[in-house]
Design a protein around this motif. Structure first.
Motif, mmCIF file in Angstrom:
data_model
loop_
_atom_site.group_PDB
_atom_site.id
_atom_site.type_symbol
_atom_site.label_atom_id
_atom_site.label_comp_id
_atom_site.label_asym_id
_atom_site.label_seq_id
_atom_site.Cartn_x
_atom_site.Cartn_y
_atom_site.Cartn_z
ATOM 1 N N GLU A 616 0.853 -1.177 0.000
ATOM 2 C CA GLU A 616 0.000 0.000 0.000
ATOM 3 C C GLU A 616 0.897 1.237 0.000
ATOM 4 O O GLU A 616 1.684 1.433 0.925
ATOM 5 C CB GLU A 616 -0.926 0.021 1.218
ATOM 6 C CG GLU A 616 -1.853 1.225 1.252
ATOM 7 C CD GLU A 616 -2.733 1.257 2.496
ATOM 8 O OE1 GLU A 616 -3.559 2.183 2.603
ATOM 9 O OE2 GLU A 616 -2.580 0.359 3.359
ATOM 10 N N HIS A 617 0.799 2.050 -1.054
ATOM 11 C CA HIS A 617 1.622 3.248 -1.189
ATOM 12 C C HIS A 617 0.836 4.468 -0.737
ATOM 13 O O HIS A 617 -0.307 4.690 -1.174
ATOM 14 C CB HIS A 617 2.052 3.448 -2.647
ATOM 15 C CG HIS A 617 3.007 2.427 -3.150
ATOM 16 N ND1 HIS A 617 3.685 2.561 -4.348
ATOM 17 C CD2 HIS A 617 3.418 1.238 -2.634
ATOM 18 C CE1 HIS A 617 4.455 1.508 -4.543
ATOM 19 N NE2 HIS A 617 4.308 0.686 -3.512
ATOM 20 N N ARG A 618 1.468 5.283 0.096
ATOM 21 C CA ARG A 618 0.931 6.587 0.473
ATOM 22 C C ARG A 618 2.060 7.601 0.313
ATOM 23 O O ARG A 618 3.092 7.499 0.982
ATOM 24 C CB ARG A 618 0.409 6.575 1.913
ATOM 25 C CG ARG A 618 -0.798 5.676 2.134
ATOM 26 C CD ARG A 618 -1.332 5.833 3.557
ATOM 27 N NE ARG A 618 -0.435 5.233 4.526
ATOM 28 C CZ ARG A 618 -0.598 4.016 5.057
ATOM 29 N NH1 ARG A 618 -1.639 3.286 4.685
ATOM 30 N NH2 ARG A 618 0.251 3.543 5.938
ATOM 31 N N ILE A 619 1.857 8.592 -0.568
ATOM 32 C CA ILE A 619 2.932 9.526 -0.925
ATOM 33 C C ILE A 619 2.376 10.941 -1.000
ATOM 34 O O ILE A 619 1.292 11.163 -1.550
ATOM 35 C CB ILE A 619 3.566 9.154 -2.284
ATOM 36 C CG1 ILE A 619 3.933 7.669 -2.335
ATOM 37 C CG2 ILE A 619 4.800 10.008 -2.560
ATOM 38 C CD1 ILE A 619 4.315 7.190 -3.713
ATOM 39 N N HIS A 646 5.240 3.009 2.551
ATOM 40 C CA HIS A 646 4.820 1.801 1.848
ATOM 41 C C HIS A 646 4.675 0.677 2.876
ATOM 42 O O HIS A 646 5.664 0.320 3.542
ATOM 43 C CB HIS A 646 5.837 1.386 0.785
ATOM 44 C CG HIS A 646 6.035 2.401 -0.297
ATOM 45 N ND1 HIS A 646 6.920 2.211 -1.341
ATOM 46 C CD2 HIS A 646 5.440 3.604 -0.529
ATOM 47 C CE1 HIS A 646 6.883 3.265 -2.144
ATOM 48 N NE2 HIS A 646 5.995 4.114 -1.659
ATOM 49 N N HIS A 647 3.499 0.129 2.978
ATOM 50 C CA HIS A 647 3.261 -0.978 3.901
ATOM 51 C C HIS A 647 3.034 -2.252 3.092
ATOM 52 O O HIS A 647 2.158 -2.309 2.229
ATOM 53 C CB HIS A 647 2.054 -0.701 4.793
ATOM 54 C CG HIS A 647 1.799 -1.775 5.796
ATOM 55 N ND1 HIS A 647 0.904 -2.805 5.580
ATOM 56 C CD2 HIS A 647 2.346 -2.001 7.016
ATOM 57 C CE1 HIS A 647 0.908 -3.607 6.624
ATOM 58 N NE2 HIS A 647 1.769 -3.142 7.512
ATOM 59 N N VAL A 676 11.863 -14.719 7.233
ATOM 60 C CA VAL A 676 10.416 -14.905 7.064
ATOM 61 C C VAL A 676 9.682 -13.774 7.793
ATOM 62 O O VAL A 676 9.271 -13.924 8.948
ATOM 63 C CB VAL A 676 9.959 -16.269 7.601
ATOM 64 C CG1 VAL A 676 8.493 -16.521 7.227
ATOM 65 C CG2 VAL A 676 10.843 -17.388 7.056
ATOM 66 N N PRO A 677 9.479 -12.639 7.145
ATOM 67 C CA PRO A 677 8.737 -11.552 7.800
ATOM 68 C C PRO A 677 7.225 -11.767 7.686
ATOM 69 O O PRO A 677 6.740 -12.370 6.729
ATOM 70 C CB PRO A 677 9.177 -10.313 7.020
ATOM 71 C CG PRO A 677 9.527 -10.835 5.663
ATOM 72 C CD PRO A 677 10.019 -12.242 5.847
ATOM 73 N N SER A 678 6.503 -11.253 8.663
ATOM 74 C CA SER A 678 5.042 -11.284 8.588
ATOM 75 C C SER A 678 4.506 -10.043 7.890
ATOM 76 O O SER A 678 3.408 -10.065 7.319
ATOM 77 C CB SER A 678 4.442 -11.388 9.991
ATOM 78 O OG SER A 678 4.869 -10.299 10.805
ATOM 79 N N SER A 679 5.249 -8.937 7.929
ATOM 80 C CA SER A 679 4.913 -7.714 7.216
ATOM 81 C C SER A 679 6.174 -6.867 7.123
ATOM 82 O O SER A 679 7.171 -7.136 7.804
ATOM 83 C CB SER A 679 3.787 -6.946 7.917
ATOM 84 O OG SER A 679 4.211 -6.488 9.193
ATOM 85 N N SER A 680 6.118 -5.822 6.296
ATOM 86 C CA SER A 680 7.274 -4.931 6.124
ATOM 87 C C SER A 680 6.764 -3.516 5.945
ATOM 88 O O SER A 680 5.616 -3.298 5.511
ATOM 89 C CB SER A 680 8.114 -5.348 4.912
ATOM 90 O OG SER A 680 8.520 -6.699 5.003
ATOM 91 N N ARG A 681 7.635 -2.564 6.231
ATOM 92 C CA ARG A 681 7.270 -1.157 6.053
ATOM 93 C C ARG A 681 8.488 -0.368 5.592
ATOM 94 O O ARG A 681 9.582 -0.491 6.156
ATOM 95 C CB ARG A 681 6.725 -0.568 7.335
ATOM 96 C CG ARG A 681 6.590 0.963 7.317
ATOM 97 C CD ARG A 681 5.555 1.459 8.315
ATOM 98 N NE ARG A 681 4.210 1.363 7.757
ATOM 99 C CZ ARG A 681 3.101 1.456 8.488
ATOM 100 N NH1 ARG A 681 3.189 1.598 9.804
ATOM 101 N NH2 ARG A 681 1.923 1.386 7.924
ATOM 102 N N SER A 682 8.270 0.426 4.554
ATOM 103 C CA SER A 682 9.297 1.326 4.021
ATOM 104 C C SER A 682 8.755 2.745 4.098
ATOM 105 O O SER A 682 7.668 3.031 3.579
ATOM 106 C CB SER A 682 9.623 0.959 2.568
ATOM 107 O OG SER A 682 10.448 1.938 1.974
#
Length: 855
Positions: A616-619, A646-647, A676-682
């Protein structure tokens, strides 16, 4: 904006006979000399060709009369145009004609289907497949000419049509809704910032001017804000994502594997620099027409050959290249072909190891103009790589009985990669404002890796064969539904099937191998075939409710039959023109990425496909143009600031080498681990500035504050390429005597690494063995990274064409940037285990040079 012009300098002297002679100059150079004497000239290289030369010295002294003498031997003449400007046209032009070509301002590509009309008149036409138009029979006088196409700013400009003359125009349309005031400002900027969210544009000259190993067109992209990469690879990461999250397209077609030298971390792209015309990088919030990749899009466009035959020959320490282009009979189209052959010890640049891979690639395209409203393009791209490497080391020892014995370490690798792509594109302009582009393609990718090692710490045998076949059809429609309402929709159907034949046997004696996800000893085998389809449908609507506001609303449907994955991706972006010099931008959307049939990591024991990942992009972005003082020679400084978040949901597992990212067979290394990630965030902030210092120096600077983190077992863990701070600076200096220098500087935080300790532990057979103990995953960092690269080039006009000499120095200051380290364990007399880490570095100073001949 409408014509390629050669205007006089602001402080031009009064017209007089120049001191220098004209004889021997090219006609273009002679005409530019006359502009310095006060003449206002407009000409194009289609009329005044580069091969035209002045052979006889003019005998008159007045610049206007000199002009006539220079043009007459070449069948040319000067006609009075709008505003008193002199137009250089064929002397035989007997009727009043308005003609020209329309291009996109940001990329330079030609635009078919553009409506060109004389306002309040009965002359109207559309550009053909080559972007050309012609309005014959125009009565002499002053008119307003209008050019329009959905998705571009409507352009109006006043023109003067003179009797019995051809008014030649070069029109550029801006692909974003800007006010006329901002168009005038941006005409003096570099064009890097496209006025769209998270979008950057590069022209061919800018790409080739930047320092890069082998003139590679992808390596300079790591100097842009929001991107990163390592010294060896041409792959790049966008805002912390994996390299495979970036879609690379060439002339609208996705190149599934765009890299050479995969055994060396994909060290070069398969696209020869002689074929590329422009590049467009989208780092987030991209429209719904792009799908199945969630990180970014790199659009590459091949250069458009002009009317004349053109040959390029290049030779450097890395490769030899030959390219040729020309036009079809009766100017019904044009063609371009290029072949590159390379063989260089790339690994010696990085690690002083004697490995010499060989590579080649072939590109060709032919453009046909079938009718004024129809065109057809055929493209071919083929690449091949080979590596045949054997390394043997030995140590002579004396046994107890006095016989000589030798301990031998042996490493052998033989690899081969072949990629082939062919695609056809058909463009049809049905009526005013409605265009259809249809594509059909076929892809074939082969991989054959064989290797074995016999050493004290490791023994393995590897065979990896893969064969991918793919076919696809796609179609894009564009229409103008209303005055401020532009629609675009399309579909793509792709079928892929792949054969896997993989096996490796391993016996890893290195104690470090205890951290691996797979056992130290054993066999990994996989032999299977997969088939699947990918289906995509998209729709976008660009709405302009006012002169200041533009909204893009889109939705995309994707299906991957290998897992029966179906997803809908809504997307939205907004542009608000706050003033003639500033703009606010924002974007939001879902971006899915499926695991394609050829992306199964069988080398790491993975035998199942994972569900699609979702980002999911938020910019939010802001752009501003700072106008310089009126007397300044500097062009405006353009600023862009973006905040992004970015989630990533459901990221699939990945495999990484903890302590050294470079290996011929990374799946065999002792430090191979599964993440093994369950989620990531940039998330992060990017600030970019571009401008000039006088009329000789252009610069681009960017600073980024960012982070990319994974959630693993309820812990927040930085990713292996997380860089909280990065500063980049690129300086381009147009020096005297036709020299051009480009200096690139990068400073960033060191990438994360993992602490390691060890202890002695009693094994099953009561023997003591070394057991590694890892600290928190990526809980430490390597030292900061600093690097300066320099490229210089000089052009020479020779009797036949142009010669360019260039040099490139990577890591000019010979900085010792750490890439990782070797880990060894030493047991002391007291039984304590000491960990010895020996730094491994990225490339030392690496000079290269070459020559390019264009004729």
């Amino acid at each position: 904006m409408l014509a390629v012009s050669a205007a006089p300098r602001a402080n031009a002297a009064e017209p007089s006979v120049p001191a220098a002679t004209f004889a021997g100059q090219t006609l273009q150079q002679a005409l530019l000399t006359l502009t310095d004497l006060g003449l206002e000239l407009v000409f194009t290289d289609r009329v005044v060709r580069p091969d035209m030369r002045v052979t006889v010295e003019p005998t008159v002294g007045d610049p206007r009369l000199i002009l006539d003498e220079l043009l007459r031997p070449h069948g040319l003449a000067a006609r009075l145009g709008a505003g008193g400007v002199l137009l250089v046209v064929p002397a035989s032009a007997a009727e009043s004609v308005v003609e020209g070509r329309v291009r996109e301002r940001t990329s330079g590509r030609v635009l078919p289907g553009v409506t060109v009309e004389i306002v309040e008149g009965d002359h109207e036409t559309t550009t053909d497949g080559e972007g050309r138009f012609r309005l014959p029979g125009v009565v002499a006088g002053r008119y307003f000419l209008q050019a329009s196409q959905p998705g571009y700013v409507v352009l109006q400009s006043e023109i003067q049509v003179t009797p019995e003359a051809v008014t030649a125009l070069a029109i550029e349309l801006q692909p974003i809704p800007l006010t006329i005031e901002e168009i005038d400002v941006r005409a003096r900027t570099s064009g890097l910032f496209a006025g769209e969210i998270s979008t950057l544009n590069f022209e061919r000259a800018q790409l080739l001017a930047m320092p890069s190993v082998g003139d590679d067109v992808l390596r300079p992209l790591t100097m842009l804000p929001g991107t990163t990469g390592n010294d060896l690879s041409a792959k790049f990461h966008i805002r912390g994502g994996r390299a495979d999250e970036v879609m690379v397209t060439l002339d609208g077609f996705e190149i599934l594997e765009p890299y050479h030298l995969k055994d060396f971390d994909s060290a070069l792209s398969i696209l020869a620099p002689d074929t590329i015309g422009s590049a467009r990088l989208l780092t987030g919030g991209f429209p719904a027409q792009y799908g199945d990749r969630m990180g970014g899009v790199l659009e590459l466009t091949t250069r458009e050959p002009d009317w004349r035959q053109r040959t390029e020959l290049g030779l450097s320490v890395l490769h030899a290249v030959a390219a040729h282009s020309g036009t079809l009979p009766e100017e019904r189209g044009h063609w371009l072909g290029a072949f590159r052959l390379g063989s260089f010890e790339l690994a010696s640049t990085v690690g002083n190891e004697p490995r010499d891979p060989r590579f080649s690639d072939l590109f060709g395209k032919v453009d046909f103009t079938l009718a004024p409203n129809k065109s057809l393009r055929a493209n071919l791209l083929v690449s091949e790589d080979e590596l045949d490497f054997t390394e043997q080391t030995g140590e002579l020892e004396v046994s107890d009985d006095g016989d000589d014995e030798e301990e031998i370490d042996l490493i052998q690798f033989q690899t081969s990669y072949v990629n082939a792509y062919v695609w056809l594109s058909h463009l049809h302009v049905l009526q005013r404002g409605l265009t259809i582009e249809s594509r059909a393609s076929y892809s074939r990718i082969e991989r054959d890796r064989r290797g074995d090692t016999l050493a004290e710490a490791i023994e393995f045998a590897l065979r990896d064969r893969r064969f991918l076949r793919g076919a696809a059809v796609a179609q894009d429609w564009a229409a103008k539904a209303a005055e401020r309402h532009d629609l675009k929709w399309g579909f793509e159907l792709r079928r892929l099937d792949v054969d896997y034949d993989y096996i490796h046997d391993r016996d890893l004696a290195d104690p470090l191998a205890a951290i691996r996800d797979q056992p130290r000893e054993g066999t990994t085998r996989f032999d299977q075939r997969f088939e699947g389809e990918q289906i995509a449908v998209y729709f976008t609507d660009r709405i302009r409710p006012s002169a200041r506001v533009t909204a893009d609303v889109g939705v995309r449907f994707d299906e991957n039959t290998i897992l029966d994955d179906e997803h809908i991706s809504p997307r939205f972006s907004l542009s608000y023109q706050a003033s003639s010099r500033s703009r606010w931008l924002l974007a939001w959307g879902y971006f899915y990425q499926s695991q394609r049939v050829y992306e199964l990591q069988v080398e790491d024991g993975v035998t199942q496909f994972f569900p699609a990942e979702r980002a999911e992009h938020r910019i939010v972005g802001y752009e501003h143009v700072f106008e310089p003082e009126a007397a300044s020679k500097r062009r405006p400084i353009t600023m862009r600031a973006e905040i992004y978040d970015h989630h990533i949901s459901d990221p699939r597992p990945r495999f990484e080498n903890l302590f050294d990212p470079i290996s011929l067979a990374p799946e065999i290394e002792a430090d191979r681990v599964r993440v093994v990630p369950s989620s990531s965030r940039s998330s992060g902030l990017e600030l970019s500035l571009s401008g000039s210092l006088g009329d000789r120096v252009d610069w681009l600077a960017s600073v980024s504050r960012a982070r990319i983190e994974d959630q693993i077992d309820q812990l927040t863990v930085p990713r292996n390429i997380d860089q909280p701070f990065a500063l980049k600076l690129d300086l381009r200096y147009r020096a005297p005597w036709q020299w051009q220098l480009n200096l690139a500087f990068e400073l960033r935080r060191g990438w994360p690494t993992t602490a390691i300790a060890a202890r002695n532990q009693v094994g099953p057979d009561d023997a003591s063995e070394v057991t590694p103990v890892l600290g928190p995953l990526y809980g430490e960092r390597l030292s900061d990274y600093r690097r300066v690269d320099l490229r210089g080039s000089r052009r020479f006009e020779i009797r036949r064409g142009e010669l360019e000499l260039f040099f490139d120095i990577q890591n000019l200051t010979d900085a010792r940037n750490v890439r990782g380290f070797d880990v060894n364990f030493e047991t002391t007399d007291s039984g304590e285990v000491q960990v010895e880490k020996k730094d491994k570095h990225w490339s030392p100073i690496a000079p290269s040079f070459g020559v390019r001949w264009v004729f």
